[in-house]
Each structure stands twice: as C-alpha cells, then as structure tokens.
Scaffold this active site. Structure first.
Site, short mmCIF file in Angstrom:
data_model
loop_
_atom_site.label_atom_id
_atom_site.label_comp_id
_atom_site.label_asym_id
_atom_site.label_seq_id
_atom_site.Cartn_x
_atom_site.Cartn_y
_atom_site.Cartn_z
N HIS A 135 0.84 -1.20 0.00
CA HIS A 135 0.00 0.00 0.00
C HIS A 135 0.88 1.25 0.00
O HIS A 135 0.64 2.19 -0.77
CB HIS A 135 -0.92 -0.05 1.23
CG HIS A 135 -1.85 1.11 1.35
ND1 HIS A 135 -3.21 0.97 1.22
CD2 HIS A 135 -1.63 2.43 1.60
CE1 HIS A 135 -3.79 2.16 1.39
NE2 HIS A 135 -2.84 3.05 1.63
N GLU A 136 1.91 1.27 0.84
CA GLU A 136 2.79 2.44 0.92
C GLU A 136 3.62 2.61 -0.34
O GLU A 136 3.82 3.73 -0.82
CB GLU A 136 3.68 2.37 2.16
CG GLU A 136 2.93 2.41 3.47
CD GLU A 136 1.88 3.51 3.56
OE1 GLU A 136 2.14 4.65 3.12
OE2 GLU A 136 0.78 3.23 4.07
#
Length: 189
Positions: free
Chosen positions: A151-152
C-alpha cells in the site's frame, strides 16, 4: 459535540487528502548516501506525523504513511507493524517479486479515511530498498505486513488503493464497513 468526519480529522493532522496532485505523482528517489541528511529529515517528519495520528486514532492492525501524504514528493515511507514490532523505514522501495497467491481485504487510507475498499494483493512480496549508506537491502514480507508495505509503495508510485480494486467494486463508507464485521483495517495508508 460536533462530529468530525475521519477525512477532516486526518486533514487537520496534516495528511494530504484525495484529489491533491502530489498523491498522483511518482515520488522522486533519493541519491544515497549523498542525500542522507534529507532522507533522515523526511523520515523524522513521517514518524512525527504517525505519532500525531496515533494519538487520535488507534491502528490495531498496523499503519503506514508515505512522504507524499505529508506533502513531500520523495520516495520515503514508514510502516508500523501491529504489536510491538519496530517500525519499517522504506527508502526508494521497489517490489522485485510477488506471489501469485492473492487475498482480498478491506483497506483504509489516511488520505481518504471516510471509506474502506476491498483490495486484492499478493500474499508475499519481495522489496528492495536503499539503506542510508547507499546499499540495497532486500526483504520478504508476507500477509498483512506485505499488504501494508505494498500500500505504501503504491503511494510512492502515485497510486491509491482504488486503482487496485476489482472493476465494479467501489469503496464503502466507513460506517457501512464497521457493520461488515471485518476486522482488517489499518491505514495501509
């Protein structure tokens, strides 16, 4: 008492919100070790943001934040795994391998915290990052931690989790999400 929307609460804590151009742009990589001081300063800012956010919202499943989410277009992110595990600093991260085995879980994002979305992601990823000294470090992440890290890294590539959702699947309001009985939320961002 005035009810503040979760996204407004994040905005008030300094988190850049959905629609801002910086969230759709790939972040600029660091030239390490030459930019070590800059990388350390930005990492410190990310930790400070996580501290502010953590004081108003608990993240039992871990959380992460990427530099573009605090208005800095550089390839840095910090992930706090669940429990007492140490935080993971990601500088210039790139996914170099991913499992074919996937799962689909709800994700939340500090940059549009009013909704949650079902996102398919690989159960295992291999990530290459750059150490402050300039060396490349490769690490394998699995399951929930792989989801957080992925996600990051998406944020650093200018992608929001909605870009990964299946066609025809839309994010749901956080109030509706709470009624699903699902226990998986973090800010994956």
């Amino acid at each position: 008492m005035i009810d503040v929307r979760p996204s407004q609460q994040m905005r008030d804590l300094g988190v850049v919100q959905h629609g801002a151009g910086i969230l759709a742009e790939p972040a600029r990589a660091f030239d390490l070790p030459a930019e070590r001081d800059e990388a350390e300063r930005i990492t410190d800012e990310l930790f400070a943001a996580m501290e502010r956010i953590g004081q108003v919202h608990p993240f039992a499943k871990g959380m992460g934040i990427a530099a573009p989410q605090i208005g800095i277009g550089r390839a840095a992110a910090v992930v706090q795994p669940p429990g007492a595990a140490p935080a993971i600093i990601l500088l210039n991260p790139k996914i170099t391998d991913r499992s074919e085995e996937m799962d689909e879980q709800y994700e939340g994002c500090l940059s549009f915290f009013d909704v949650r979305g079902l996102v398919p992601r690989p159960l295992k990823i291999t990530v290459a990052t750059t150490a402050l000294t300039g060396e490349t470090v490769t690490t394998v992440y699995e399951r929930g931690l792989a989801r957080l890290i992925h996600h990051e890294i998406d944020h650093l590539d200018g992608l929001l989790y909605t870009a990964r959702m299946r066609t025809g699947v839309d994010p749901i309001p956080v109030e509706q999400y709470r009624q699903t009985g699902q226990t998986w939320v973090y800010d994956g961002t």
